[in-house]
Scaffold this motif. Structure first.
Motif, PDB file in Angstrom:
ATOM      1  N   PHE A  42     -64.867  21.454 -10.093  1.00  0.00           N
ATOM      2  CA  PHE A  42     -66.125  22.186  -9.955  1.00  0.00           C
ATOM      3  C   PHE A  42     -67.306  21.233 -10.083  1.00  0.00           C
ATOM      4  O   PHE A  42     -68.274  21.317  -9.318  1.00  0.00           O
ATOM      5  CB  PHE A  42     -66.221  23.286 -11.007  1.00  0.00           C
ATOM      6  CG  PHE A  42     -67.528  24.022 -11.012  1.00  0.00           C
ATOM      7  CD1 PHE A  42     -67.791  25.010 -10.076  1.00  0.00           C
ATOM      8  CD2 PHE A  42     -68.511  23.716 -11.952  1.00  0.00           C
ATOM      9  CE1 PHE A  42     -69.015  25.675 -10.069  1.00  0.00           C
ATOM     10  CE2 PHE A  42     -69.725  24.379 -11.951  1.00  0.00           C
ATOM     11  CZ  PHE A  42     -69.976  25.357 -11.011  1.00  0.00           C
ATOM     12  N   GLN A  86     -70.132  20.449  -7.107  1.00  0.00           N
ATOM     13  CA  GLN A  86     -71.567  20.635  -7.315  1.00  0.00           C
ATOM     14  C   GLN A  86     -72.347  19.354  -7.033  1.00  0.00           C
ATOM     15  O   GLN A  86     -73.415  19.387  -6.404  1.00  0.00           O
ATOM     16  CB  GLN A  86     -71.827  21.089  -8.761  1.00  0.00           C
ATOM     17  CG  GLN A  86     -71.260  22.444  -9.108  1.00  0.00           C
ATOM     18  CD  GLN A  86     -71.933  23.560  -8.334  1.00  0.00           C
ATOM     19  OE1 GLN A  86     -73.093  23.891  -8.565  1.00  0.00           O
ATOM     20  NE2 GLN A  86     -71.204  24.152  -7.405  1.00  0.00           N
ATOM     21  N   ASN A 137     -75.515  26.020 -11.598  1.00  0.00           N
ATOM     22  CA  ASN A 137     -74.905  26.406 -10.331  1.00  0.00           C
ATOM     23  C   ASN A 137     -75.906  27.141  -9.449  1.00  0.00           C
ATOM     24  O   ASN A 137     -75.925  26.969  -8.225  1.00  0.00           O
ATOM     25  CB  ASN A 137     -73.683  27.290 -10.589  1.00  0.00           C
ATOM     26  CG  ASN A 137     -72.934  27.626  -9.314  1.00  0.00           C
ATOM     27  OD1 ASN A 137     -72.734  26.769  -8.460  1.00  0.00           O
ATOM     28  ND2 ASN A 137     -72.534  28.868  -9.170  1.00  0.00           N
ATOM     29  N   PHE A 186     -70.116  30.847   1.577  1.00  0.00           N
ATOM     30  CA  PHE A 186     -69.741  30.316   0.260  1.00  0.00           C
ATOM     31  C   PHE A 186     -69.717  31.429  -0.792  1.00  0.00           C
ATOM     32  O   PHE A 186     -68.854  31.444  -1.672  1.00  0.00           O
ATOM     33  CB  PHE A 186     -70.720  29.225  -0.168  1.00  0.00           C
ATOM     34  CG  PHE A 186     -70.500  27.902   0.498  1.00  0.00           C
ATOM     35  CD1 PHE A 186     -69.227  27.433   0.767  1.00  0.00           C
ATOM     36  CD2 PHE A 186     -71.582  27.106   0.846  1.00  0.00           C
ATOM     37  CE1 PHE A 186     -69.025  26.208   1.373  1.00  0.00           C
ATOM     38  CE2 PHE A 186     -71.398  25.870   1.454  1.00  0.00           C
ATOM     39  CZ  PHE A 186     -70.109  25.421   1.726  1.00  0.00           C
ATOM     40  N   SER A 195     -66.550  32.541  -2.972  1.00  0.00           N
ATOM     41  CA  SER A 195     -66.605  32.576  -4.431  1.00  0.00           C
ATOM     42  C   SER A 195     -66.115  33.912  -4.968  1.00  0.00           C
ATOM     43  O   SER A 195     -65.402  33.975  -5.974  1.00  0.00           O
ATOM     44  CB  SER A 195     -68.042  32.310  -4.901  1.00  0.00           C
ATOM     45  OG  SER A 195     -68.133  32.313  -6.312  1.00  0.00           O
ATOM     46  N   GLY A 203     -64.862  33.243  -8.494  1.00  0.00           N
ATOM     47  CA  GLY A 203     -65.834  32.277  -8.976  1.00  0.00           C
ATOM     48  C   GLY A 203     -67.050  32.954  -9.590  1.00  0.00           C
ATOM     49  O   GLY A 203     -67.125  34.190  -9.697  1.00  0.00           O
ATOM     50  N   ASN A 204     -68.022  32.159  -9.953  1.00  0.00           N
ATOM     51  CA  ASN A 204     -69.236  32.674 -10.597  1.00  0.00           C
ATOM     52  C   ASN A 204     -70.212  33.151  -9.520  1.00  0.00           C
ATOM     53  O   ASN A 204     -71.271  32.567  -9.300  1.00  0.00           O
ATOM     54  CB  ASN A 204     -69.864  31.597 -11.472  1.00  0.00           C
ATOM     55  CG  ASN A 204     -70.982  32.145 -12.355  1.00  0.00           C
ATOM     56  OD1 ASN A 204     -71.242  33.342 -12.379  1.00  0.00           O
ATOM     57  ND2 ASN A 204     -71.643  31.257 -13.073  1.00  0.00           N
ATOM     58  N   TRP A 205     -69.867  34.247  -8.845  1.00  0.00           N
ATOM     59  CA  TRP A 205     -70.663  34.721  -7.721  1.00  0.00           C
ATOM     60  C   TRP A 205     -72.024  35.268  -8.158  1.00  0.00           C
ATOM     61  O   TRP A 205     -72.966  35.279  -7.369  1.00  0.00           O
ATOM     62  CB  TRP A 205     -69.898  35.774  -6.931  1.00  0.00           C
ATOM     63  CG  TRP A 205     -69.430  36.966  -7.738  1.00  0.00           C
ATOM     64  CD1 TRP A 205     -68.247  37.102  -8.377  1.00  0.00           C
ATOM     65  CD2 TRP A 205     -70.167  38.161  -7.975  1.00  0.00           C
ATOM     66  NE1 TRP A 205     -68.175  38.323  -9.013  1.00  0.00           N
ATOM     67  CE2 TRP A 205     -69.339  38.994  -8.775  1.00  0.00           C
ATOM     68  CE3 TRP A 205     -71.420  38.636  -7.595  1.00  0.00           C
ATOM     69  CZ2 TRP A 205     -69.751  40.260  -9.203  1.00  0.00           C
ATOM     70  CZ3 TRP A 205     -71.834  39.897  -8.021  1.00  0.00           C
ATOM     71  CH2 TRP A 205     -71.005  40.690  -8.799  1.00  0.00           C
ATOM     72  N   ASP A 235     -74.282  32.480  -7.919  1.00  0.00           N
ATOM     73  CA  ASP A 235     -74.538  32.182  -6.509  1.00  0.00           C
ATOM     74  C   ASP A 235     -75.603  33.118  -5.943  1.00  0.00           C
ATOM     75  O   ASP A 235     -76.517  32.686  -5.229  1.00  0.00           O
ATOM     76  CB  ASP A 235     -73.250  32.316  -5.698  1.00  0.00           C
ATOM     77  CG  ASP A 235     -72.175  31.333  -6.134  1.00  0.00           C
ATOM     78  OD1 ASP A 235     -72.519  30.368  -6.843  1.00  0.00           O
ATOM     79  OD2 ASP A 235     -71.006  31.536  -5.779  1.00  0.00           O
TER      80      ASP A 235
END
Length: 254
Positions: free
Chosen positions: A75, A79, A130, A166, A170, A175-177, A180
């Protein structure tokens, strides 16, 4: 995912030195902050966004929450690659002729997300590193809307759709949407106020402050137009520029 982030030249140090200043600073601070966390030199709780502590004048939290990328791993690498690809391309094209504008984009994005994180509990994330990187991706997508982007060699989409692809990815992998989405909102707010609203005849609300232009010019960070600095002498060595063709914010490639 960008396929590469540029050649290394004669050595990795040459490559690092050749990075534009804002991108270099972003990557360097992220690496140092994450390294300090991994080495247990700093506790993440002292870096997190918390208005309770900010009201106690721990003002560094307004910024430090954007630079801790968690632990070193895949991760972290992704990034950093995003910063090196999307951030670098923005800095060397759209913002090539005024580095202060690019710094101001960072500041506006960070401060707006700080405020929203307090007003909207859904976005109270503690760390928004992020989100900041995703904001760069979103602003990049608005300026390179027609550029083809290959995703892992499986499909190609236009730059305009990239952040949403993306985001969907995610969501699919857990993922940590939320972060986002926050980055998309921060990027959209900036782009709307900077480009869309003035283009529609509205008042320009995000003109880079003259003091920031002067500060950037004084320390020779990238390039600042003489007109943006007011009384500063444009022949001063502080007015240094990256060479090459630039692009106006909001311009798209054919």
């Amino acid at each position: 995912m960008p396929a590469n982030v540029g050649g290394f030249g004669d050595s990795p140090m040459d490559w690092y030195k050749a990075l534009p200043p804002v991108t270099k600073a972003h990557v360097t601070i992220c690496v140092l902050t994450t390294a300090a966390y991994m080495l247990q030199l700093v506790h993440p709780g002292t870096l997190a966004m918390s208005w309770m502590y900010i009201k106690q004048l721990q003002l560094w939290r307004l910024f430090t929450n954007y630079f801790l990328l968690g632990k070193f791993g895949i991760f972290f690498v992704v990034q950093i690659m995003w910063i090196l690809h999307y951030g670098k391309q923005l800095e060397l094209s759209t913002y090539q002729h005024n580095t202060a504008d690019y710094i101001y984009m960072y500041l506006v994005g960070m401060m707006s997300m700080n405020v929203v994180s307090v007003l909207v509990p859904f976005f109270n994330l503690g760390f928004m590193s992020n989100s900041l990187v995703f904001m760069l991706c979103y602003v990049w997508s608005k300026n390179f809307a027609t550029q083809p982007c290959s995703l892992y060699g499986l499909m190609t989409v236009q730059g305009f759709y990239l952040p949403f692809v993306f985001l969907a990815f995610s969501m699919m992998i857990g993922g940590n949407w939320v972060a986002d989405i926050f980055g998309i909102l921060g990027g959209h707010l900036y782009y709307f106020l900077k480009v869309v609203h003035p283009a529609a005849g509205g008042v320009s609300l995000l003109e880079t402050p003259r003091w920031l232009n002067r500060l950037v010019a004084q320390y020779g960070i990238g390039n600042v137009p003489a007109a943006a600095t007011g009384s500063l002498n444009p022949t001063n060595p502080a007015f240094r520029a990256f060479r090459g063709g630039g692009r106006r914010l909001g311009a798209h490639e054919d």
